[in-house]
Design a protein around this motif. Structure first.
Motif, PDB file in Angstrom:
ATOM      1  N   ASN A 125      44.508 -26.933  34.069  1.00 33.02           N
ATOM      2  CA  ASN A 125      44.485 -27.147  35.529  1.00 33.02           C
ATOM      3  C   ASN A 125      43.846 -25.966  36.260  1.00 33.02           C
ATOM      4  O   ASN A 125      43.350 -26.096  37.358  1.00 33.02           O
ATOM      5  N   LEU A 126      43.876 -24.802  35.621  1.00 35.15           N
ATOM      6  CA  LEU A 126      43.307 -23.609  36.264  1.00 35.15           C
ATOM      7  C   LEU A 126      41.915 -23.310  35.736  1.00 35.15           C
ATOM      8  O   LEU A 126      41.235 -22.401  36.197  1.00 35.15           O
ATOM      9  N   ASN A 127      41.522 -24.061  34.672  1.00 39.17           N
ATOM     10  CA  ASN A 127      40.265 -23.795  33.970  1.00 39.17           C
ATOM     11  C   ASN A 127      40.198 -22.334  33.517  1.00 39.17           C
ATOM     12  O   ASN A 127      39.198 -21.629  33.712  1.00 39.17           O
ATOM     13  N   GLU A 128      41.324 -21.853  32.964  1.00 37.82           N
ATOM     14  CA  GLU A 128      41.387 -20.474  32.456  1.00 37.82           C
ATOM     15  C   GLU A 128      41.841 -20.494  31.002  1.00 37.82           C
ATOM     16  O   GLU A 128      42.722 -21.281  30.631  1.00 37.82           O
ATOM     17  N   LYS A 129      41.228 -19.611  30.173  1.00 35.58           N
ATOM     18  CA  LYS A 129      41.627 -19.480  28.769  1.00 35.58           C
ATOM     19  C   LYS A 129      41.859 -18.003  28.481  1.00 35.58           C
ATOM     20  O   LYS A 129      41.262 -17.123  29.121  1.00 35.58           O
ATOM     21  N   TYR A 130      42.735 -17.739  27.518  1.00 35.48           N
ATOM     22  CA  TYR A 130      43.061 -16.362  27.149  1.00 35.48           C
ATOM     23  C   TYR A 130      43.041 -16.229  25.629  1.00 35.48           C
ATOM     24  O   TYR A 130      43.583 -17.089  24.926  1.00 35.48           O
ATOM     25  N   LEU A 131      42.443 -15.138  25.145  1.00 35.52           N
ATOM     26  CA  LEU A 131      42.484 -14.813  23.710  1.00 35.52           C
ATOM     27  C   LEU A 131      43.488 -13.674  23.536  1.00 35.52           C
ATOM     28  O   LEU A 131      43.408 -12.662  24.230  1.00 35.52           O
ATOM     29  N   ILE A 132      44.438 -13.879  22.628  1.00 34.20           N
ATOM     30  CA  ILE A 132      45.484 -12.879  22.378  1.00 34.20           C
ATOM     31  C   ILE A 132      45.368 -12.388  20.932  1.00 34.20           C
ATOM     32  O   ILE A 132      45.388 -13.211  19.994  1.00 34.20           O
ATOM     33  N   THR A 133      45.226 -11.076  20.737  1.00 35.56           N
ATOM     34  CA  THR A 133      45.166 -10.573  19.355  1.00 35.56           C
ATOM     35  C   THR A 133      46.557 -10.061  18.956  1.00 35.56           C
ATOM     36  O   THR A 133      47.429  -9.869  19.796  1.00 35.56           O
ATOM     37  N   LEU A 134      46.736  -9.851  17.638  1.00 38.03           N
ATOM     38  CA  LEU A 134      48.067  -9.560  17.080  1.00 38.03           C
ATOM     39  C   LEU A 134      48.129  -8.105  16.602  1.00 38.03           C
ATOM     40  O   LEU A 134      47.260  -7.692  15.834  1.00 38.03           O
ATOM     41  N   PRO A 135      49.086  -7.325  17.060  1.00 40.85           N
ATOM     42  CA  PRO A 135      49.125  -5.888  16.717  1.00 40.85           C
ATOM     43  C   PRO A 135      49.532  -5.628  15.266  1.00 40.85           C
ATOM     44  O   PRO A 135      50.257  -6.414  14.665  1.00 40.85           O
ATOM     45  N   PRO A 136      49.029  -4.510  14.707  1.00 38.36           N
ATOM     46  CA  PRO A 136      49.550  -4.075  13.404  1.00 38.36           C
ATOM     47  C   PRO A 136      51.028  -3.703  13.557  1.00 38.36           C
ATOM     48  O   PRO A 136      51.496  -3.425  14.661  1.00 38.36           O
ATOM     49  N   LEU A 137      51.760  -3.723  12.455  1.00 38.76           N
ATOM     50  CA  LEU A 137      53.176  -3.334  12.513  1.00 38.76           C
ATOM     51  C   LEU A 137      53.546  -2.648  11.207  1.00 38.76           C
ATOM     52  O   LEU A 137      52.809  -2.710  10.233  1.00 38.76           O
ATOM     53  N   HIS A 138      54.677  -1.960  11.239  1.00 37.85           N
ATOM     54  CA  HIS A 138      55.193  -1.447   9.971  1.00 37.85           C
ATOM     55  C   HIS A 138      56.697  -1.643   9.961  1.00 37.85           C
ATOM     56  O   HIS A 138      57.334  -1.763  11.013  1.00 37.85           O
ATOM     57  N   ILE A 139      57.219  -1.742   8.751  1.00 39.57           N
ATOM     58  CA  ILE A 139      58.671  -1.945   8.594  1.00 39.57           C
ATOM     59  C   ILE A 139      59.257  -0.610   8.165  1.00 39.57           C
ATOM     60  O   ILE A 139      58.883  -0.074   7.123  1.00 39.57           O
ATOM     61  N   GLU A 140      60.109  -0.077   9.004  1.00 38.54           N
ATOM     62  CA  GLU A 140      60.766   1.186   8.681  1.00 38.54           C
ATOM     63  C   GLU A 140      62.161   0.894   8.140  1.00 38.54           C
ATOM     64  O   GLU A 140      62.583  -0.252   8.073  1.00 38.54           O
ATOM     65  N   GLY A 141      62.870   1.941   7.711  1.00 39.61           N
ATOM     66  CA  GLY A 141      64.266   1.772   7.334  1.00 39.61           C
ATOM     67  C   GLY A 141      64.482   1.099   5.994  1.00 39.61           C
ATOM     68  O   GLY A 141      65.592   0.721   5.645  1.00 39.61           O
ATOM     69  N   ILE A 142      63.381   0.927   5.232  1.00 41.53           N
ATOM     70  CA  ILE A 142      63.554   0.214   3.949  1.00 41.53           C
ATOM     71  C   ILE A 142      64.403   1.043   2.988  1.00 41.53           C
ATOM     72  O   ILE A 142      65.300   0.536   2.328  1.00 41.53           O
TER      73      ILE A 142
END
Ligand code: 1KG
Length: 420
Positions: free
Chosen positions: A181-198
């Protein structure tokens, strides 16, 4: 030494020979989640009001900002609101990050968010999540709100490596948000992550580096993540700046807005480049209850649906019964192996239900109706099979293969026999 810490110590030792394939790890039962990774797509929309918000934001008479800039701020708020569910929900419900069940090829997870808006202006929001690839594991998803012609589609795959104390995870894929309805699009990228506390058997996720939200209107948000021990000192910290376009993003003093704080707690917004003393609350994750989606009872589900397919394994994990977990998991793995063998013998490879693989190097901006190529080009992002958010020409933009991506086929939703 309790059996838990004994099996965890043995597990940590096994990590020394970790080969990069997360599913190859035989983690002890207490670290196993009864939930399949295919369910994680639901975390993109546990704040349906924020997901739909741009549809209800118009230009006001005495506005300083353009309505497109107001939409960009609203989309950034929705994105920040997804992070606590995405990365902390297991810690909240299961006492720490857990290892999700590894979805089988074709595994489905569907559900819907009912309309909880006071004036019933939202309508229903549907989720379809499908394991489109098993080697490597890739989950594709679509979240569709027909009433407001708003659709999120995307896909996710991860590659992980062990450092001395953490598991470093790179996300592959992206999300595309469309407000018809707004004629708008968005591209979202995904951040790197790390798992701590293992090492302490209390794993938790920390996001790192950057991610981007590029709007078709030109506006772009650059989000930088940091954790405890970084400059901010607090866990789950971020600083997001909105710019008129990606070239202005080279100069932080050109930021139109700056948002900073904790994505799992409170964040504030102020105009310009720095967080001023008069900053307003932007989002407060502690006081925004997530809306969980409704999933039909297991007995009404199809055999491909996650909670029905994994029911016996999930019960065994909840009972902490290692032998039964292994027995029930082996049954599913053997069934899958037989299916793949039969498909190979009959030359009838598995067909994805709601998504199709697409090689964007064969398309021009015009013929790509998802709008992905145009948005990636606006943000100078690579179109190849490299970690999400890799800038074109950067050191990580090194893949030779063109790179396959996944696209939602909405027409298949209209003809499916799957009940939501
Ligand atoms: C070190 C090996 C091991 O199995 O240790 C067990 C530990 C629990 C750590 C490994 C698992 O940690 C889980 C966290 C999962 C991510 C959480 C959230 C998301 C966001 C979502 O939108 C896409 C998927 C993603 C990235 C999950 C991917 C799988 C992760 C890293 C699990 C690890 C196997």
């Amino acid at each position: 030494m309790s059996s838990t810490s004994a099996s965890w110590t043995a597990f940590i030792k096994s990590l020394a020979s970790y080969n990069g394939d997360l599913s190859s790890l035989t983690a002890p039962p207490f670290i196993l989640s009864p939930t399949s990774l295919v369910e994680y797509s639901q975390y993109w929309s546990e704040h349906v009001d924020l997901f739909l918000a741009p549809n209800f934001i118009q230009q006001e008479i005495n506005d300083v900002d353009s309505v497109e800039l107001k939409h960009m701020v609203a989309v950034l708020r929705w994105f920040i609101s997804t992070l606590k569910s995405q990365y902390c929900s297991r810690a909240e419900t299961l006492g720490g990050e857990k290892k999700p069940l590894n979805p089988f090829l074709g595994e489905l997870f569907v559900g819907k968010w009912t309309d909880e808006s006071p004036s019933k202006t939202f309508g229903e929001t549907l989720l379809v999540s499908e394991q489109v690839s098993h080697h490597p594991p890739i989950t594709a998803y679509a979240i569709q709100n027909k009433t407001n012609k708003t659709t999120l589609q995307g896909y996710n795959g991860v590659r992980a490596s062990m450092s001395a104390t953490a598991l470093n995870v790179r996300q592959y894929g992206h999300a595309l948000l469309s407000y018809e309805n707004l004629n708008e699009k968005y591209l979202i990228t995904l951040p790197p992550l790390h798992i701590e506390g293992i090492l302490m058997a209390a794993p938790f996720v920390e996001l790192e580096q950057k991610s981007y939200i590029q709007s078709s209107t030109g506006y772009v948000a650059v989000i930088e993540y940091s954790g405890r021990g970084y400059f901010s000192g607090k866990s789950n910290s971020f600083k997001a700046r909105i710019y008129k376009n990606i070239s202005e993003a080279e100069d932080k003093t050109k930021a139109l807005y700056t948002v900073s704080g904790q994505w799992s707690g409170v964040s504030s917004i102020s105009r310009g480049n720095a967080v001023a003393s008069d900053a307003q609350v932007f989002f407060d994750a502690n006081n925004s209850k997530p809306q969980h989606l409704t999933v039909k009872p297991i007995e009404e589900q199809s055999p491909l649906e996650s909670r029905r397919a994994w029911q016996k394994v999930a019960e065994a994990i909840r009972a902490n019964d290692y032998n039964l977990i292994h027995e029930e998991k082996t049954k599913i793995e053997n069934e899958q192996r037989e299916l793949r063998k039969k498909e190979a013998a009959d030359d009838t490879p598995w067909k994805q239900k709601f998504f199709e693989e697409i090689d964007y190097t064969t398309l021009t901006e015009e013929d790509d109706e998802t709008g992905y190529i145009k948005l990636a080009n606006m943000a100078n992002l690579s179109l190849k099979n490299v970690p999400s958010g890799t800038r074109k020409g950067s050191s990580k933009d090194n893949e030779t293969e063109a790179g396959s991506h996944w696209r939602f086929c909405p027409e298949r939703l209209d003809t499916t026999d799957i009940v939501f």
